[in-house]
Design an enzyme around this catalytic site. Structure first.
Site, PDB file in Angstrom:
ATOM      1  N   ASP A   1       0.876  -1.181   0.000  1.00 56.33           N
ATOM      2  CA  ASP A   1       0.000   0.000   0.000  1.00 56.33           C
ATOM      3  C   ASP A   1       0.909   1.225   0.000  1.00 56.33           C
ATOM      4  O   ASP A   1       2.140   1.099   0.014  1.00 56.33           O
ATOM      5  CB  ASP A   1      -0.955   0.000   1.203  1.00 56.33           C
TER       6      ASP A   1
ATOM      7  N   HIS B   1     -12.284  -0.569  -9.001  1.00 53.05           N
ATOM      8  CA  HIS B   1     -13.463   0.298  -9.149  1.00 53.05           C
ATOM      9  C   HIS B   1     -13.175   1.758  -8.773  1.00 53.05           C
ATOM     10  O   HIS B   1     -14.006   2.629  -9.001  1.00 53.05           O
ATOM     11  CB  HIS B   1     -14.680  -0.266  -8.382  1.00 53.05           C
TER      12      HIS B   1
HETATM   13  C1  LIG Z   1     -10.756   1.035  -1.487  1.00 51.91           C
HETATM   14  S1  LIG Z   1      -9.313   0.731  -0.616  1.00 51.91           S
HETATM   15  C2  LIG Z   1      -9.259  -1.037  -0.631  1.00 51.91           C
HETATM   16  C3  LIG Z   1      -8.467  -1.566   0.494  1.00 51.91           C
HETATM   17  C4  LIG Z   1      -8.465  -3.078   0.649  1.00 51.91           C
HETATM   18  N1  LIG Z   1      -7.971  -3.733  -0.530  1.00 51.91           N
HETATM   19  C5  LIG Z   1      -9.853  -3.586   1.005  1.00 51.91           C
HETATM   20  O1  LIG Z   1     -10.301  -4.575   0.424  1.00 51.91           O
HETATM   21  O2  LIG Z   1     -10.499  -3.026   1.905  1.00 51.91           O
HETATM   22  C6  LIG Z   1      -8.039   1.171  -1.780  1.00 51.91           C
HETATM   23  C7  LIG Z   1      -6.661   0.984  -1.203  1.00 51.91           C
HETATM   24  O3  LIG Z   1      -5.714   1.363  -2.216  1.00 51.91           O
HETATM   25  C8  LIG Z   1      -4.672   2.112  -1.617  1.00 51.91           C
HETATM   26  N2  LIG Z   1      -4.038   2.940  -2.640  1.00 51.91           N
HETATM   27  C9  LIG Z   1      -4.504   4.083  -3.204  1.00 51.91           C
HETATM   28  N3  LIG Z   1      -3.638   4.520  -4.143  1.00 51.91           N
HETATM   29  C10 LIG Z   1      -2.617   3.633  -4.158  1.00 51.91           C
HETATM   30  C11 LIG Z   1      -1.435   3.544  -4.944  1.00 51.91           C
HETATM   31  N4  LIG Z   1      -1.162   4.457  -5.873  1.00 51.91           N
HETATM   32  N5  LIG Z   1      -0.616   2.499  -4.728  1.00 51.91           N
HETATM   33  C12 LIG Z   1      -0.906   1.571  -3.770  1.00 51.91           C
HETATM   34  N6  LIG Z   1      -2.022   1.594  -3.003  1.00 51.91           N
HETATM   35  C13 LIG Z   1      -2.868   2.621  -3.207  1.00 51.91           C
HETATM   36  C14 LIG Z   1      -5.372   2.904  -0.537  1.00 51.91           C
HETATM   37  O4  LIG Z   1      -4.466   3.356   0.436  1.00 51.91           O
HETATM   38  C15 LIG Z   1      -6.370   1.857  -0.014  1.00 51.91           C
HETATM   39  O5  LIG Z   1      -5.808   1.084   1.012  1.00 51.91           O
END
Ligand SMILES: C[S@@+](CC[C@H](N)C(=O)[O-])C[C@H]1O[C@@H](n2cnc3c(N)ncnc32)[C@H](O)[C@@H]1O
Length: 500
Positions: free
Chosen positions: A345, A393
């Site tokens: 992350d 999404h």
């Molecule tokens: C909607 S959340 C989903 C989290 C987890 N996979 C879940 O099922 O609850 C999206 C995740 O993507 C991470 N994220 C956003 N941009 C990112 C990036 N550029 N690289 C890696 N992670 C990222 C956010 O910090 C967050 O934890």
């Protein structure tokens, strides 16, 4: 009904118009609404909508009428639900202040009864309102959001005693809201079962308003939706007029609402504002703490989850990309004792994760949490599974394709890419409960991120655009109420080449 009184203030209605309207109503069929529980042959047998009525019958031809059929369905399903609750000494559903806020875990068939009641009651309500009034008052749903947003913003639920009552005057003394505004938002919310007024000017809790008083994640959920998403939604027209294709992360309704057009994506805005960021985080916790969102739906094979036994036997590696604080990997590591896990992350998220990730050393030692930006090339090479849960999404097609392309240099032949996300079906194919949730989520994604939910075809197109070595293997969904938490798409890499 007040709506008739209200409309009569604006227009006179003659008997002849009423007659014509009655005749029109009698010619109408609502067959398109009859979508309950059809078997989905492609999936693992999850309950799905019943076949739609093929022939459009007039209301007078239907026997019993659609309304009576729905009322009978409701009675039958309600009796079954009640029988189960009584047989198991469970409290009957109630909005009384001391009633439980949630149903207990129910067996699948009883859960289905619940869903049938909700879906049939909605259709019956629409029929009883009629098409015109359904549209007229449907657009006013925003007023419910407005009232709830004000109530939540001013923390009114916490000011009302849980076990007794408070007068409006006393309540007003505890807030900066003026008495009229205080009363009007409370009384609108009462029409949705949130607070009650046992005698004039006296306010008391219901079980629903008590949730707002006691559940901090729910307060965050209401605040995030009411103050961030609702405001972004009000600017979607501006965004669509400027960019009809609506794909830019920095030109969504959110940016028009908060004056950040062409400056930064929503997540960056929140990153600069710890209070809002925390609110969004807790709001997500509230959503994912709700029915059907548990990791067990992915982990437990008997619930329709993904079976990783083969990988476990081989001591394989599983990478959760955008995996937050690694709760999915913890759940998987508790079940599979030999697999290794990498949670990736952004740095900030990694820094705020608990340490260790699990109290069980056998679990914690097999999970590493590493900072990685999925818009850069994948750093964990030759893993067996690359997993995205609720990541795709958040992105429109150009960004989602970029994320997948960044995987390609790390993929060994046979590596699996597993997507756990919503998967839209054709309109009317989903059971109406789930359909409404996913269609709403799709529009929320538009408002805040110019992103989208996808159909299976759209997911296939993403992979096709990212590289011609991806082979689509399988799609399956979970059971019953939990469909909304996702469908699993399993894609392998056969490494035939890389489309730039
Ligand atoms: C909607 S959340 C989903 C989290 C987890 N996979 C879940 O099922 O609850 C999206 C995740 O993507 C991470 N994220 C956003 N941009 C990112 C990036 N550029 N690289 C890696 N992670 C990222 C956010 O910090 C967050 O934890």
């Amino acid at each position: 009904m007040s709506r008739f009184r209200f409309s009569s203030l604006f227009q006179s209605s003659s008997a002849s118009t009423a007659d014509a309207e009655t005749k029109k109503q009698n010619r109408r069929s609502f067959s398109a609404l009859t979508t309950l529980r059809q078997k989905d042959a492609e999936t693992n047998g999850a309950p799905a909508p019943a076949p739609q009525v093929a022939k459009a019958e007039t209301a007078s031809e239907q026997s019993p009428s659609r309304m009576v059929a729905l009322a009978q369905q409701i009675t039958k399903a309600t009796e079954k639900l009640e029988t189960y609750m009584k047989a198991n000494n469970l409290p009957m559903p109630s909005f009384d202040a001391d009633a439980p806020a949630d149903f207990p875990g129910l067996p699948a068939d009883v859960q289905q009864n619940r869903q049938d009641i909700i879906v049939a009651a909605k259709e019956l309500s629409m029929l009883a309102h009629g098409p015109r009034e359904t549209v007229r008052w449907g657009i006013w749903e925003f007023t419910d959001v407005l009232a709830l947003t004000v109530i939540n913003h001013y923390g009114l639920a916490k000011l009302v005693p849980v076990d007794s009552t408070i007068t409006l005057d006393e309540l007003q003394g505890k807030t900066t809201l003026d008495r009229i505004n205080l009363a009007r938002v409370l009384r609108l919310a009462m029409t949705n079962g949130i607070f009650r007024e046992p005698s004039p000017g006296v306010i008391a809790h219901t079980a629903a308003s008590r949730v707002l008083a006691e559940d901090e994640d729910m307060q965050a959920w209401v605040g995030f939706n009411g103050e961030d998403i609702f405001r972004a939604s009000g600017h979607v027209l501006q965004s669509l007029r400027a960019d009809p294709e609506a794909t830019s992360l920095t030109r969504a309704g959110f940016q028009y609402a908060f004056d950040t057009v062409d400056k930064e994506p929503m997540f960056v805005t929140f990153g600069k504002d710890p209070v809002r960021a925390r609110r969004m985080g807790r709001a997500m916790a509230s959503l994912t703490g709700g029915e059907g969102y548990e990791p067990s739906y992915f982990v437990d094979v008997e619930k329709g989850g993904y079976d990783f036994s083969d990988l476990d036997a081989a001591g394989g590696t599983f990478v959760d990309i955008g995996g937050s604080h690694g709760f999915m990997c913890v759940a998987l590591a508790e079940k599979y004792k030999n697999m290794k896990f990498v949670v990736q992350d952004l740095q900030k998220t990694v820094d705020s994760a608990p340490s260790p990730l699990s109290d069980d050393p056998q679990v914690a030692e097999r999970i590493s949490l590493v900072p990685h930006d999925f818009f850069t090339e994948q750093v964990t090479k030759d893993a067996d599974v690359y997993f995205f849960r609720w990541v795709m999404h958040n992105y429109s097609t150009p960004y989602a394709v970029r994320i997948l392309k960044n995987l390609v240099p790390a993929l060994k032949p046979g590596a699996r890419v597993v997507i756990n996300d919503y998967c839209l079906r054709d309109a009317g194919q989903e059971n109406p409960w789930d359909e409404r949730v996913v269609r709403r989520m799709d529009v929320v994604m538009l408002a805040v991120l110019n992103a989208q939910e996808r159909t299976e075809e759209e997911f296939r197109a993403l992979f096709a655009a990212a590289g011609d070595g991806f082979v689509f293997k399988v799609r399956f969904s979970f059971f019953g109420f939990c469909f909304v938490c996702g469908v699993v798409l399993w894609v392998t890499w056969e490494g035939k080449g890389f489309a730039d």
